[in-house]
Design an enzyme around this catalytic site. Structure first.
Site, short mmCIF file in Angstrom:
data_model
loop_
_atom_site.label_atom_id
_atom_site.label_comp_id
_atom_site.label_asym_id
_atom_site.label_seq_id
_atom_site.Cartn_x
_atom_site.Cartn_y
_atom_site.Cartn_z
N CYS A 14 0.83 -1.21 0.00
CA CYS A 14 0.00 0.00 0.00
C CYS A 14 0.86 1.25 0.00
CB CYS A 14 -0.94 0.01 1.18
SG CYS A 14 -2.24 -1.21 1.04
N LYS A 17 0.66 3.67 -3.05
CA LYS A 17 -0.46 4.60 -3.28
C LYS A 17 0.09 5.98 -3.61
CE LYS A 17 -4.39 3.38 -0.31
NZ LYS A 17 -5.25 3.84 0.77
N ASP A 47 -13.79 7.03 1.85
CA ASP A 47 -14.08 5.77 2.54
C ASP A 47 -13.40 4.61 1.82
OD1 ASP A 47 -15.22 4.07 4.46
OD2 ASP A 47 -16.98 5.37 4.58
N ASP A 48 -13.56 3.39 2.37
CA ASP A 48 -12.81 2.24 1.88
C ASP A 48 -13.33 1.69 0.57
OD1 ASP A 48 -10.92 1.86 4.14
OD2 ASP A 48 -12.79 1.72 5.24
N GLY A 136 -10.39 -12.60 -14.40
CA GLY A 136 -9.34 -11.61 -14.23
C GLY A 136 -8.88 -11.04 -15.55
N ASP A 224 -10.01 0.51 7.59
CA ASP A 224 -8.79 -0.29 7.75
C ASP A 224 -7.58 0.62 7.54
OD1 ASP A 224 -9.22 0.03 5.01
OD2 ASP A 224 -8.68 -2.02 4.49
CO CO Z 1 -9.26 0.86 3.19
CO CO Z 2 -7.79 0.01 -0.09
#
Ligand code: CO
Ligand code: CO
Length: 342
Positions: A14, A17, A47-48, A136, A224
């Site tokens: 992550c 990002k 938001d997620d 996919g 999260d």
């Molecule tokens: Co999130």
């Molecule tokens: Co995410």
């Protein structure tokens, strides 16, 4: 020849990002979005995942998450990327049910067996979560990336946003901090086997608890902790609710070698970038807490705002789900400073 997947990637997990400020810049003038009153959660509160009212008391949760390799073992990379993508559905109180894979690979440099292992890892996690991995899309790309687009569902009354915390709520965190620091150490070959194991274990652990935590009324808000670090996701939670928060740093759980590695100034590239965007909103940060609280997490823990009077019921719910979340602070009325660290 041994393939070290992390040597192909410029960022980690992550941590790749784009910065919040860059993201805002990209979205700013990208045009009006077709309006639907069924869209319960869109882009506004960061938001997620997006949430769409299906009209029968339930909503569809939709999200996509992918990143460049964070570990060298392709099977583990697939597991981590999959668990991370599913997390955004759990973080909204939802249950993921179907996923589609997104894979990019320099096909000249990386054998197809590696791709097979990545998919096998993702499949193992999807099986564990009882999610159908239904298809996919793969492209030839200079830098490998992998992730999932995920659909989930939720009863609307169990939907939990990141923006609905209330003054006085206790803040709980379900996983320790440090995967950005550990994966940076891994990339530089400065890490012990035990630390790799701990990091892989944590990053591939499902945040399935979110599905249960969305049910009781005393859970007011949830998200999260991922690329923006604990501090960034907490600031989003505060700003979304028009509140401030205080954190007791000594109570923030850290992974085993994190203090030691932070003491040697090993941290992810994006840590400082994160800090630059939070600095004016935060008071009480120190050398170590800056490196840990701004550390980009991959499939980090759930950050949950709970009504104080129901803390025992929350603890019991967590225990029943095999967790002992740490209470790290509380939500406060809005002040000039958004997050006060003591
Ligand atoms: Co999130
Ligand atoms: Co995410």
């Amino acid at each position: 020849m041994e393939i070290k997947l992390t040597h192909f990637s410029h960022g980690s997990g992550c941590g790749c990002k784009v910065a919040p400020a860059v993201l805002e810049e990209i979205l700013k003038d990208s045009g009006e979005t077709f309006f639907s009153k069924n869209l319960l959660v869109g882009n506004e509160t960061k938001d997620d995942a997006a949430v769409y009212d299906m009209g029968n008391g339930t909503a569809l949760i939709s999200t996509v998450d992918f990143f460049t390799p964070i570990v060298n073992n392709p099977f583990d990379y697939g597991r981590i990327a999959a668990a991370n993508a599913l997390s955004d559905v759990y973080a909204m109180g939802g249950k993921p049910f179907m996923a589609i894979a997104i894979l990019g690979l320099p096909v000249e440099k990386i054998p197809t067996e590696v791709a097979r292992q990545i998919i096998a890892g993702a499949r193992a996690i999807c099986n564990q979560a009882q999610v159908v991995l239904a298809g996919g899309h793969t492209i030839d790309a200079p830098e490998p990336f992998f992730g999932l687009s995920v659909n989930g569902n939720v009863e609307i009354r169990n939907l939990r946003k990141n923006s609905t915390a209330r003054e006085g709520d206790l803040l709980y965190l379900t996983k320790a901090i440090g995967t950005g620091i550990l994966s940076t150490a891994l990339k530089r070959d400065l890490i012990k086997e035990d630390d790799i194991r701990e990091a892989v274990e944590q990053m591939s652990t499902l945040n399935k608890f979110g599905e249960e935590a969305g049910k009781p009324d005393f859970v007011h808000a949830m998200t999260d902790v991922t690329g923006f670090g604990l501090l960034g996701h907490l600031i989003e939670m505060c700003e979304g609710a028009g509140l401030s928060a205080e954190i007791e740093y000594a109570k923030v759980p850290l992974m085993t070698s994190v203090k030691e590695l932070a003491g040697k100034f090993i941290y992810a590239d994006n840590t400082m970038r994160n800090w630059k965007s939070y600095e004016p909103k935060v008071r009480g940060i120190s050398g170590e807490s800056l490196l840990t609280l701004c550390d980009p997490q991959t499939n980090g823990g759930l950050l949950i705002a709970v009504a104080e009077q129901d803390k025992n019921a929350f603890r019991a719910l967590a225990t029943n789900n095999g967790l002992t979340p740490q209470c790290i602070g509380r939500m406060m009325g809005r002040k000039a400073i958004i997050v006060e660290i003591s």
